[in-house]
Design a protein around this motif. Structure first.
Motif, short mmCIF file in Angstrom:
data_model
loop_
_atom_site.label_atom_id
_atom_site.label_comp_id
_atom_site.label_asym_id
_atom_site.label_seq_id
_atom_site.Cartn_x
_atom_site.Cartn_y
_atom_site.Cartn_z
N LEU A 166 0.85 -1.18 0.00
CA LEU A 166 0.00 0.00 0.00
C LEU A 166 0.89 1.23 0.00
O LEU A 166 1.52 1.56 1.01
N ALA A 167 0.96 1.93 -1.13
CA ALA A 167 1.88 3.05 -1.32
C ALA A 167 1.10 4.35 -1.49
O ALA A 167 0.22 4.44 -2.34
N GLY A 168 1.43 5.35 -0.68
CA GLY A 168 0.80 6.66 -0.82
C GLY A 168 -0.70 6.59 -0.76
O GLY A 168 -1.39 7.21 -1.57
N THR A 169 -1.22 5.88 0.22
CA THR A 169 -2.66 5.63 0.25
C THR A 169 -3.19 5.67 1.68
O THR A 169 -2.44 5.98 2.62
N GLY A 170 -4.47 5.39 1.84
CA GLY A 170 -5.05 5.47 3.17
C GLY A 170 -6.28 4.60 3.31
O GLY A 170 -6.82 4.09 2.32
N PRO A 171 -6.76 4.43 4.53
CA PRO A 171 -7.93 3.61 4.79
C PRO A 171 -9.23 4.35 4.48
O PRO A 171 -9.27 5.59 4.46
N LEU A 214 2.95 -4.25 3.33
CA LEU A 214 3.98 -3.22 3.37
C LEU A 214 3.32 -1.88 3.09
O LEU A 214 2.73 -1.69 2.02
N VAL A 215 3.37 -0.98 4.05
CA VAL A 215 2.81 0.36 3.92
C VAL A 215 3.96 1.34 3.75
O VAL A 215 4.93 1.29 4.52
N ALA A 216 3.87 2.23 2.76
CA ALA A 216 4.97 3.18 2.53
C ALA A 216 4.42 4.50 2.02
O ALA A 216 3.36 4.56 1.39
N ASN A 217 5.18 5.56 2.29
CA ASN A 217 4.77 6.89 1.84
C ASN A 217 5.95 7.85 1.94
O ASN A 217 6.99 7.51 2.51
N GLY A 218 5.76 9.04 1.37
CA GLY A 218 6.68 10.13 1.62
C GLY A 218 6.30 10.81 2.93
O GLY A 218 5.18 10.67 3.41
N THR A 274 0.24 11.79 4.98
CA THR A 274 1.06 10.71 5.52
C THR A 274 0.48 10.11 6.79
O THR A 274 0.72 8.93 7.09
N ALA A 275 -0.30 10.89 7.52
CA ALA A 275 -0.95 10.35 8.73
C ALA A 275 -1.75 9.10 8.42
O ALA A 275 -1.88 8.20 9.27
N ASN A 276 -2.26 8.99 7.19
CA ASN A 276 -3.05 7.82 6.83
C ASN A 276 -2.20 6.55 6.72
O ASN A 276 -2.71 5.46 6.95
N HIS A 327 3.68 12.55 -2.38
CA HIS A 327 2.84 11.42 -2.79
C HIS A 327 3.59 10.45 -3.70
O HIS A 327 3.39 9.24 -3.64
N GLY A 328 4.46 10.98 -4.55
CA GLY A 328 5.17 10.14 -5.52
C GLY A 328 6.51 9.66 -5.03
O GLY A 328 7.44 9.47 -5.84
N PHE A 329 6.63 9.39 -3.74
CA PHE A 329 7.90 8.93 -3.17
C PHE A 329 8.46 7.72 -3.92
O PHE A 329 9.67 7.55 -4.06
N LEU A 330 7.57 6.84 -4.41
CA LEU A 330 8.00 5.61 -5.08
C LEU A 330 8.66 5.90 -6.42
O LEU A 330 9.41 5.05 -6.95
#
Length: 280
Positions: free
Chosen positions: A125-130, A224-228, A236-238, A259-262
């Motif tokens: 889960l990249a740059g995303t939230g619940p 695996l959860v990842a973000n900038g 990013t709190a999400n 958002h585009g850290f990847l």
């Protein structure tokens, strides 16, 4: 074969949609299905990221119904995007997949796991939230201006995906160059109808509701959860919310990144993805 040379293929699902996709990489294990972001088509994916992952496993990039080169009606809810993704996976006769969801694609990936839990082995889960998360139900006026612009350009991508620093923006221009390297057999561009349907799905998913966070307990897959560290689209709190509520999650936050850290750290993140997917 790599992302810049893999041919566009098609497959028809029982729903009647003919999906456009690319499938390449090291076959033999569990394939990784990529679910892309708001207004993205197959060519939004960074070859530097995807090819590094494809060196170790098979990857599948595709367009949802009505998006890019795929036919059909664009879904307007995350739940229906997930049903659409399941229809595509079923059309390929896959019984087990790993999912890589970026942004809106991360919303969809969560919904796929909840609807078809035995289909998914591992989840990224990249740059995303619940669903019901924080700060993405209504974007700021400036963010909406870039995200909704009828004809987006490199400056819009830099604003939305990269941090407002010299280093991050320079990495952003490298990314823009990579995604436009392929000249022949590019995916069809997304339309304004795609933009509007996906925006409706994002707004609905983003309505704040702490009660909906309890749904995450049902996602038992290693995740695996990842973000900038400064995501302006899905704050990013999400990512912290996801990592805190998912039973089997690990979290990586990248510095000086949006958002585009990847796409800013493509090789580094691909290495983490390969490590995670290869774990016993």
């Amino acid at each position: 074969m790599a992302m810049l040379t893999a041919p566009n293929q098609t497959v028809q699902a029982d729903s009647g949609t003919t999906y456009t996709y690319r499938r390449f990489g090291r076959a033999g294990g569990t394939p990784v299905v990529f679910l892309q972001c708001f207004r993205g088509n197959i060519d939004i994916w960074d070859p530097a990221l995807v090819d590094d992952i494809a060196a170790e496993r098979e990857v599948i990039l595709f367009d949802a119904s009505g998006v890019g080169g795929s036919t059909g009606q664009v879904p307007t809810t995350v739940r229906d995007f997930a049903r659409d993704a399941i229809a595509f996976i079923d059309a390929l006769a896959l019984t087990t997949v790993d999912l890589f969801g970026f942004s809106l694609g991360g919303f969809v990936a969560q919904s796929v796991v909840l609807q078809r839990p035995h289909l998914v082995r591992r989840l990224i889960l990249a740059g995303t939230g619940p669903q019901g998360g924080r700060g993405f139900h209504a974007w700021s006026e400036e963010t909406r201006g870039h995200a909704y612009r009828e004809a987006q350009d490199a400056e819009d991508l830099l604003y939305l995906f990269f941090a407002p620093t010299e280093e991050s923006r320079a990495k952003g221009m490298e990314y823009v160059g990579r995604i436009f390297t392929r000249q022949e057999d590019r995916d069809a561009p997304t339309t304004l109808a795609v933009r509007d349907a996906q925006a409706e799905a994002i707004v609905d998913w983003g309505i704040p509701s702490a009660a909906l966070l309890d749904r995450l307990a049902a996602i038992q897959q290693p995740t695996l959860v990842a973000n900038g560290n400064h995501d302006i689209l899905v704050p990013t709190a999400n990512s912290y919310l996801l990592a805190g509520h998912l039973p089997n999650a690990e979290l990586i936050i990248y510095p000086n990144a949006n958002h585009g850290f990847l796409f800013q750290y493509p090789h580094e993140f691909a290495g983490e993805v390969n490590r995670f997917l290869s774990a016993a």
